[in-house]
Design a protein around this motif. Structure first.
Motif, PDB file in Angstrom:
ATOM      1  N   SER A 104      66.259 109.048  46.549  1.00  0.00           N
ATOM      2  CA  SER A 104      67.513 109.547  47.118  1.00  0.00           C
ATOM      3  C   SER A 104      67.509 111.063  47.015  1.00  0.00           C
ATOM      4  O   SER A 104      66.541 111.671  46.531  1.00  0.00           O
ATOM      5  CB  SER A 104      68.719 108.977  46.363  1.00  0.00           C
ATOM      6  N   GLU A 139      78.456 106.610  51.623  1.00  0.00           N
ATOM      7  CA  GLU A 139      79.491 106.129  50.703  1.00  0.00           C
ATOM      8  C   GLU A 139      78.779 105.521  49.496  1.00  0.00           C
ATOM      9  O   GLU A 139      78.232 104.424  49.585  1.00  0.00           O
ATOM     10  CB  GLU A 139      80.397 105.103  51.380  1.00  0.00           C
ATOM     11  N   ARG A 141      75.877 104.722  47.521  1.00  0.00           N
ATOM     12  CA  ARG A 141      74.462 104.670  47.894  1.00  0.00           C
ATOM     13  C   ARG A 141      74.261 104.073  49.280  1.00  0.00           C
ATOM     14  O   ARG A 141      73.126 103.966  49.753  1.00  0.00           O
ATOM     15  CB  ARG A 141      73.681 103.852  46.865  1.00  0.00           C
ATOM     16  N   ASN A 142      75.358 103.674  49.942  1.00  0.00           N
ATOM     17  CA  ASN A 142      75.267 103.068  51.278  1.00  0.00           C
ATOM     18  C   ASN A 142      75.322 104.128  52.369  1.00  0.00           C
ATOM     19  O   ASN A 142      76.029 105.127  52.251  1.00  0.00           O
ATOM     20  CB  ASN A 142      76.404 102.066  51.495  1.00  0.00           C
ATOM     21  N   HIS A 144      76.173 104.687  56.385  1.00  0.00           N
ATOM     22  CA  HIS A 144      76.854 104.119  57.546  1.00  0.00           C
ATOM     23  C   HIS A 144      76.558 104.979  58.768  1.00  0.00           C
ATOM     24  O   HIS A 144      76.632 106.209  58.704  1.00  0.00           O
ATOM     25  CB  HIS A 144      78.368 104.077  57.322  1.00  0.00           C
ATOM     26  N   VAL A 180      73.554  94.864  58.714  1.00  0.00           N
ATOM     27  CA  VAL A 180      73.342  95.361  57.355  1.00  0.00           C
ATOM     28  C   VAL A 180      71.878  95.165  56.994  1.00  0.00           C
ATOM     29  O   VAL A 180      71.360  94.053  57.038  1.00  0.00           O
ATOM     30  CB  VAL A 180      74.240  94.632  56.338  1.00  0.00           C
ATOM     31  N   ALA A 182      69.719  95.375  53.948  1.00  0.00           N
ATOM     32  CA  ALA A 182      69.844  95.465  52.495  1.00  0.00           C
ATOM     33  C   ALA A 182      68.727  96.328  51.909  1.00  0.00           C
ATOM     34  O   ALA A 182      67.564  96.210  52.291  1.00  0.00           O
ATOM     35  CB  ALA A 182      69.807  94.072  51.877  1.00  0.00           C
ATOM     36  N   GLY A 185      69.417 101.809  52.118  1.00  0.00           N
ATOM     37  CA  GLY A 185      70.260 102.989  51.977  1.00  0.00           C
ATOM     38  C   GLY A 185      69.614 103.983  51.037  1.00  0.00           C
ATOM     39  O   GLY A 185      68.394 104.104  50.981  1.00  0.00           O
ATOM     40  N   GLY A 189      70.682 101.399  47.902  1.00  0.00           N
ATOM     41  CA  GLY A 189      71.890 100.964  48.596  1.00  0.00           C
ATOM     42  C   GLY A 189      71.556 100.323  49.924  1.00  0.00           C
ATOM     43  O   GLY A 189      70.392 100.090  50.252  1.00  0.00           O
ATOM     44  N   ASP A 190      72.575 100.025  50.717  1.00  0.00           N
ATOM     45  CA  ASP A 190      72.388  99.339  51.994  1.00  0.00           C
ATOM     46  C   ASP A 190      72.569 100.300  53.169  1.00  0.00           C
ATOM     47  O   ASP A 190      73.255 101.320  53.070  1.00  0.00           O
ATOM     48  CB  ASP A 190      73.387  98.183  52.150  1.00  0.00           C
ATOM     49  N   LEU A 191      71.951  99.942  54.277  1.00  0.00           N
ATOM     50  CA  LEU A 191      72.141 100.639  55.546  1.00  0.00           C
ATOM     51  C   LEU A 191      73.036  99.769  56.412  1.00  0.00           C
ATOM     52  O   LEU A 191      72.708  98.614  56.704  1.00  0.00           O
ATOM     53  CB  LEU A 191      70.793 100.870  56.240  1.00  0.00           C
ATOM     54  N   ARG A 192      74.192 100.286  56.814  1.00  0.00           N
ATOM     55  CA  ARG A 192      75.173  99.538  57.605  1.00  0.00           C
ATOM     56  C   ARG A 192      75.332 100.231  58.955  1.00  0.00           C
ATOM     57  O   ARG A 192      75.775 101.385  59.032  1.00  0.00           O
ATOM     58  CB  ARG A 192      76.511  99.453  56.877  1.00  0.00           C
TER      59      ARG A 192
END
Length: 220
Positions: A104, A139, A141-142, A144, A180, A182, A185, A189-192
Motif C-alpha cells: 500500500s 475508504e 483499505r478499499n 472505489h 467486488v 476481494a 484493494g 482491502g477490496d476493489l469495488r
C-alpha cells in the motif's frame, strides 16, 4: 562557511569508512496491480551510494552489471563494471526493488547496505506510492471507482483490466451494478467497481489498457 567545511569533512570521513553511511530515501510509484500482485521495479538512487551490483565489494561480473543499465567505467580484471571496482556509484544508480504483494502507500521498504558509503554503509529506504486514477476513492483499505464497459462486454461477459488488476465481468451485467474483487484493494482491502456501460467511455478504457500493456512490454 562552517557548515560547508563540516559537510566536506563529514563526506571525506564517510568515504574513508570512518563514519556510518547516510540513509538514502526515495519514492517509488506503483500501479494498483503491481501493489496487489507484487512486481520488480527499478528506482533511481542519488549518489554517492553503495554499488548495488557488487554491494560495495568492488568485484562483480559483466553479466551481473548488465541488468542494471549503463555503468561508469570498465574496471580491471574481476572489477565490478558498474562502479569500476570502487564499490561506490558516484552518480545516479539504478536499483531493482521487489515490491511485495499486498503493498500500500504506507509500505516502506528497507534495502540494507545500499545507501550512502561509510562504515557501516547506510540503508536505502523506498517509500511506495500506489498511483490511482483521480476518479478513485479510498475508504480504509478499499478502493472505489467506476468501471467503464463496452456494451458487448457487459452483455456477453469479459475479463477486463483496471489499473493492472484483472476483473471478470459476468454475462448479463448491467450499468449501476457493483463488482467486488476481494483482496485487490490497498494492503489486502477490496476493489469495488460500479459498472458504467457506455460505448465511448468503454472504448477509451480499453485503449488505455492496451497502451498500458504495450508500455509494460506485454502484447496487445
Amino acid at each position: 562557511v562552517f557548515d560547508v567545511l563540516f559537510g566536506m569533512v563529514t563526506t571525506m570521513l564517510r568515504g574513508s569508512g570512518l563514519l556510518p553511511g547516510e540513509t538514502r530515501e526515495v519514492r517509488l510509484g506503483v500501479s494498483l496491480g503491481e501493489a496487489v500482485n507484487g512486481a520488480t521495479k527499478r528506482v533511481r538512487v542519488p549518489g554517492p551510494s553503495v554499488c548495488a551490483v557488487c554491494r560495495g565489494t568492488g568485484r562483480a561480473t559483466v553479466e551481473a552489471a548488465a541488468s542494471t543499465g549503463p555503468f561508469d567505467v570498465a574496471g580491471g580484471a574481476g572489477a565490478c563494471p558498474a562502479c569500476g571496482g570502487r564499490g561506490v556509484r558516484r552518480g545516479t544508480a539504478l536499483v531493482d526493488v521487489a515490491v511485495p504483494s499486498g503493498a500500500s502507500s504506507q509500505t516502506k521498504l528497507r534495502l540494507r547496505g545500499l545507501g550512502g558509503p561509510g562504515s557501516p554503509p547506510g540503508d536505502l529506504l523506498v517509500d511506495l506510492e500506489v498511483e490511482l486514477p483521480p476518479t478513485a476513492q479510498v475508504e480504509g483499505r478499499n478502493v472505489h471507482d467506476r468501471l467503464d464497459l463496452l456494451p458487448w462486454q457487459a452483455s456477453g461477459g469479459a475479463t477486463v483490466d483496471y489499473e493492472g488488476v484483472s476483473v471478470r465481468v459476468p454475462p448479463g451485467s448491467r450499468g449501476g451494478g457493483t463488482l467486488v474483487v476481494a483482496g485487490a484493494g490497498l494492503g489486502g482491502g477490496d476493489l469495488r467497481l460500479t459498472l458504467n456501460v457506455d460505448l465511448l467511455a468503454g472504448a477509451v478504457r480499453a485503449a488505455r489498457g492496451w497502451l498500458r500493456k504495450l508500455a509494460s512490454g506485454g502484447t496487445a
